[in-house]
Design a protein around this motif. Structure first.
Motif, PDB file in Angstrom:
ATOM      1  N   ALA A 229      48.790  77.472  23.987  1.00 26.80           N
ATOM      2  CA  ALA A 229      47.612  76.665  23.655  1.00 26.80           C
ATOM      3  C   ALA A 229      47.561  75.380  24.468  1.00 26.80           C
ATOM      4  CB  ALA A 229      47.608  76.352  22.156  1.00 26.80           C
ATOM      5  N   LEU A 230      48.709  74.791  24.754  1.00 25.80           N
ATOM      6  CA  LEU A 230      48.739  73.570  25.566  1.00 25.80           C
ATOM      7  C   LEU A 230      48.174  73.824  26.960  1.00 25.80           C
ATOM      8  CD1 LEU A 230      52.280  72.223  24.559  1.00 25.80           C
ATOM      9  CD2 LEU A 230      50.071  71.250  23.904  1.00 25.80           C
ATOM     10  N   VAL A 231      48.475  75.000  27.524  1.00 31.76           N
ATOM     11  CA  VAL A 231      47.972  75.343  28.852  1.00 31.76           C
ATOM     12  C   VAL A 231      46.458  75.541  28.815  1.00 31.76           C
ATOM     13  CG1 VAL A 231      48.113  76.992  30.751  1.00 31.76           C
ATOM     14  CG2 VAL A 231      50.178  76.397  29.468  1.00 31.76           C
ATOM     15  N   VAL A 232      45.984  76.292  27.841  1.00 32.38           N
ATOM     16  CA  VAL A 232      44.548  76.569  27.737  1.00 32.38           C
ATOM     17  C   VAL A 232      43.765  75.286  27.494  1.00 32.38           C
ATOM     18  CG1 VAL A 232      42.791  77.789  26.392  1.00 32.38           C
ATOM     19  CG2 VAL A 232      44.937  78.933  26.968  1.00 32.38           C
ATOM     20  N   ASP A 233      44.282  74.410  26.628  1.00 30.16           N
ATOM     21  CA  ASP A 233      43.595  73.150  26.348  1.00 30.16           C
ATOM     22  C   ASP A 233      43.477  72.289  27.604  1.00 30.16           C
ATOM     23  OD1 ASP A 233      43.338  73.907  23.728  1.00 30.16           O
ATOM     24  OD2 ASP A 233      44.969  72.642  22.977  1.00 30.16           O
ATOM     25  N   ALA A 234      44.541  72.278  28.425  1.00 32.32           N
ATOM     26  CA  ALA A 234      44.516  71.479  29.657  1.00 32.32           C
ATOM     27  C   ALA A 234      43.507  72.047  30.651  1.00 32.32           C
ATOM     28  CB  ALA A 234      45.908  71.429  30.278  1.00 32.32           C
ATOM     29  N   LEU A 235      43.443  73.366  30.773  1.00 29.00           N
ATOM     30  CA  LEU A 235      42.473  73.976  31.678  1.00 29.00           C
ATOM     31  C   LEU A 235      41.040  73.719  31.203  1.00 29.00           C
ATOM     32  CD1 LEU A 235      44.253  77.326  32.518  1.00 29.00           C
ATOM     33  CD2 LEU A 235      43.456  75.651  34.182  1.00 29.00           C
ATOM     34  N   LEU A 246      31.732  77.501  29.663  1.00 26.88           N
ATOM     35  CA  LEU A 246      33.089  78.038  29.722  1.00 26.88           C
ATOM     36  C   LEU A 246      33.255  79.053  28.605  1.00 26.88           C
ATOM     37  CD1 LEU A 246      35.568  75.043  30.339  1.00 26.88           C
ATOM     38  CD2 LEU A 246      35.185  77.013  31.826  1.00 26.88           C
ATOM     39  N   ASP A 247      33.794  80.199  28.940  1.00 27.94           N
ATOM     40  CA  ASP A 247      34.082  81.235  27.958  1.00 27.94           C
ATOM     41  C   ASP A 247      35.595  81.351  27.837  1.00 27.94           C
ATOM     42  OD1 ASP A 247      34.180  83.374  26.266  1.00 27.94           O
ATOM     43  OD2 ASP A 247      33.458  84.852  27.717  1.00 27.94           O
ATOM     44  N   ILE A 248      36.123  80.913  26.689  1.00 31.57           N
ATOM     45  CA  ILE A 248      37.563  80.918  26.458  1.00 31.57           C
ATOM     46  C   ILE A 248      37.830  81.592  25.114  1.00 31.57           C
ATOM     47  CG2 ILE A 248      39.660  79.533  26.235  1.00 31.57           C
ATOM     48  CD1 ILE A 248      38.309  77.348  27.826  1.00 31.57           C
ATOM     49  N   PRO A 249      38.501  82.737  25.083  1.00 27.79           N
ATOM     50  CA  PRO A 249      38.803  83.404  23.811  1.00 27.79           C
ATOM     51  C   PRO A 249      39.595  82.495  22.873  1.00 27.79           C
ATOM     52  CG  PRO A 249      39.241  84.868  25.660  1.00 27.79           C
ATOM     53  CD  PRO A 249      38.971  83.514  26.237  1.00 27.79           C
ATOM     54  N   ASP A 250      39.438  82.733  21.582  1.00 29.84           N
ATOM     55  CA  ASP A 250      40.111  81.896  20.586  1.00 29.84           C
ATOM     56  C   ASP A 250      41.612  82.122  20.557  1.00 29.84           C
ATOM     57  OD1 ASP A 250      37.699  80.775  19.778  1.00 29.84           O
ATOM     58  OD2 ASP A 250      37.355  82.326  18.244  1.00 29.84           O
ATOM     59  N   GLY A 264      48.470  85.736  27.651  1.00 28.89           N
ATOM     60  CA  GLY A 264      47.487  85.368  28.670  1.00 28.89           C
ATOM     61  C   GLY A 264      46.103  85.192  28.067  1.00 28.89           C
ATOM     62  N   THR A 265      45.325  84.303  28.660  1.00 29.04           N
ATOM     63  CA  THR A 265      43.953  84.066  28.212  1.00 29.04           C
ATOM     64  C   THR A 265      43.014  84.095  29.413  1.00 29.04           C
ATOM     65  OG1 THR A 265      44.623  82.713  26.323  1.00 29.04           O
ATOM     66  CG2 THR A 265      42.363  82.438  27.112  1.00 29.04           C
ATOM     67  N   PRO A 266      42.092  85.071  29.480  1.00 32.68           N
ATOM     68  CA  PRO A 266      41.113  85.065  30.574  1.00 32.68           C
ATOM     69  C   PRO A 266      40.045  84.006  30.329  1.00 32.68           C
ATOM     70  CG  PRO A 266      40.708  86.898  29.079  1.00 32.68           C
ATOM     71  CD  PRO A 266      41.957  86.221  28.586  1.00 32.68           C
ATOM     72  N   VAL A 267      39.862  83.120  31.299  1.00 33.68           N
ATOM     73  CA  VAL A 267      38.899  82.020  31.209  1.00 33.68           C
ATOM     74  C   VAL A 267      37.824  82.237  32.267  1.00 33.68           C
ATOM     75  CG1 VAL A 267      38.575  79.515  31.440  1.00 33.68           C
ATOM     76  CG2 VAL A 267      40.664  80.422  30.375  1.00 33.68           C
ATOM     77  N   SER A 268      36.564  82.060  31.905  1.00 32.82           N
ATOM     78  CA  SER A 268      35.476  82.201  32.877  1.00 32.82           C
ATOM     79  C   SER A 268      34.436  81.117  32.646  1.00 32.82           C
ATOM     80  CB  SER A 268      34.826  83.578  32.787  1.00 32.82           C
ATOM     81  OG  SER A 268      34.284  83.806  31.497  1.00 32.82           O
ATOM     82  N   GLY A 269      33.717  80.767  33.707  1.00 37.08           N
ATOM     83  CA  GLY A 269      32.696  79.731  33.605  1.00 37.08           C
ATOM     84  C   GLY A 269      31.728  79.780  34.767  1.00 37.08           C
ATOM     85  N   ARG A 270      30.755  78.844  34.746  1.00 32.54           N
ATOM     86  CA  ARG A 270      29.756  78.712  35.803  1.00 32.54           C
ATOM     87  C   ARG A 270      29.790  77.305  36.358  1.00 32.54           C
ATOM     88  NH1 ARG A 270      27.945  83.623  37.677  1.00 32.54           N
ATOM     89  NH2 ARG A 270      27.851  85.041  35.900  1.00 32.54           N
ATOM     90  N   LEU A 271      29.845  77.197  37.689  1.00 35.43           N
ATOM     91  CA  LEU A 271      29.913  75.899  38.345  1.00 35.43           C
ATOM     92  C   LEU A 271      28.622  75.104  38.157  1.00 35.43           C
ATOM     93  CD1 LEU A 271      31.558  76.400  41.853  1.00 35.43           C
ATOM     94  CD2 LEU A 271      32.436  75.021  39.966  1.00 35.43           C
ATOM     95  N   ARG A 272      28.791  73.793  37.957  1.00 37.74           N
ATOM     96  CA  ARG A 272      27.626  72.904  37.970  1.00 37.74           C
ATOM     97  C   ARG A 272      27.125  72.691  39.387  1.00 37.74           C
ATOM     98  NH1 ARG A 272      27.070  70.179  33.145  1.00 37.74           N
ATOM     99  NH2 ARG A 272      28.903  70.233  31.782  1.00 37.74           N
TER     100      ARG A 272
END
Length: 380
Positions: A229-235, A246-250, A264-272
């Motif tokens: 969780a510490l890694v995901v929160d920092a990202l 940002l799409d981040i699973p719970d 592992g947590t797959p993270v995805s998003g769209r650039l501004r």
């Protein structure tokens, strides 16, 4: 620093490490850099050259410590191939295991020192990643691409990389970083951004039922879930200002390599802003708590105090093209090969949180070293 590179000599073969300064193998494709037009020991200079069009692409490695020299080049050409790298699977020289640094007892003592810091009343540190290294010796010159071929063949996803480090300065001339990282630091395709942080691990078992229980135990481990969780929160904090969504699973899912289970947590998003390149994104998120700790500055200080300079271990390796697209992997499960090709230094680390057990952490580093040792054909 930016410097113009001398054109490659005509008598250097296409398989020469100097003529192929960068290879990144992934299950969805391989990127191969051929030749060198310019080299940079400054990430900022490389990013500026890419942005203003002086560089058609940037490939190479970022160090663990962002204040240290990078090893980045603009290649003569950047080739994209389908599937994982299909290099020649050649015979390796005999490899002998040398000393570990620190020793197993010293690593346990370092973890204990970190735990005292984590438990101190005025502590702000939540996690720190501590690593150790193992030196190996080859009877004859080890070709970086020979090790890369074996790592790719042994990895179920065909992951592997080989990076020439000479652009970082004279101390790195002729050296290569070779590895098989399972962790995507950042990937950009158009305005789509993704990453897949891994934190929290457990060793694989030969017995299928025992292996299944180990994975389930990892998924339920409060200590490992907190570390992840510490890694995901920092990202999330690093990427949110750069992304419109940002799409981040719970919760994390299980990811496996031949040697380890990971959370592992797959993270995805769209650039501004489409002017933000994959290299810019890599700089923005590196180093994550997966390889450093949190808060970052406090963890880096403790790592410097206990370990010294990590060089390119736990840095990042990857590429960015003229469109800003690219992919950067976390520089783990890797080894540094010296200029003579006869000394190999492999690294492995583990995240330390308040609930960590020093001897379990030592065992984790031994398991992680198994990736390189298996590629070299030696037993730990």
């Amino acid at each position: 620093m930016e410097s113009t590179a001398v054109a490659e000599s005509a008598d250097i073969g296409a398989d020469s490490p100097s003529s192929t300064p960068f290879i990144l193998s992934r299950p969805h494709g391989t990127v191969v850099a051929v030749g060198t037009r310019a080299q940079y020991d400054s990430t900022l200079a490389a990013a500026e050259a890419l942005r203003d069009g002086r560089a058609t692409a940037i490939v190479g490695a970022l160090p663990f410590d962002p204040e240290h020299p990078s090893a980045l080049v603009t290649p003569q050409s950047l080739k994209h191939e389908s599937g994982s790298w299909n290099g020649e699977y050649r015979e390796l020289p005999r490899i002998r295991i040398g000393p570990a640094a620190p020793t197993e007892a010293e690593h346990v003592a370092r973890v204990e020192a970190a735990l005292r810091e984590l438990h101190s009343p005025d502590n702000t540190l939540e996690k720190v990643v501590l690593a150790r290294s193992l030196t190996l010796h080859a009877d004859e010159r080890l070709h970086p691409h020979a090790l890369l071929a074996r790592l790719v063949a042994h990895d179920q996803g065909g992951n592997g990389f080989s990076v020439a480090l000479g652009a970082a300065g004279d101390a790195w001339s002729g050296k290569h970083l070779v590895g098989s990282s399972p962790e995507v630091l950042i990937r950009r395709r158009g305005d789509a951004v993704s990453c897949h942080p891994l934190a929290g691990s457990a060793p694989r078992r030969s017995d299928p039922e025992s292996d299944r229980r180990t994975g389930e135990g990892l998924a339920a481990s409060e200590k490992n879930l907190r570390e992840h969780a510490l890694v995901v929160d920092a990202l999330r904090a690093s990427l949110a200002p750069l992304c419109t969504e940002l799409d981040i699973p719970d919760s994390p899912s299980l990811t496996r390599t031949p040697h380890l289970w990971h959370l592992g947590t797959p993270v995805s998003g769209r650039l501004r802003d489409r002017s933000v390149t994959a290299l810019d994104l890599a700089v923005a998120v590196h180093p994550t708590p997966a390889v450093c700790g949190t808060p970052t500055d406090a963890a880096r200080r403790l790592i410097a105090e206990l370990e010294g300079d990590r060089g390119f271990y736990a840095g990042a390796v990857g590429w960015t093209d003229s469109d800003g697209d690219g992919e950067w992997m976390v520089g783990i499960r890797c080894a540094e090969i010296d200029a003579r090709g006869t000394t190999i230094v492999a690294h492995a680390g583990g995240g330390i949180v308040a609930a960590s057990d020093p001897h379990d952490e030592l065992a984790e580093t031994t398991t992680k070293l198994g990736t390189i040792l298996a590629g070299l054909g030696v037993e730990p």
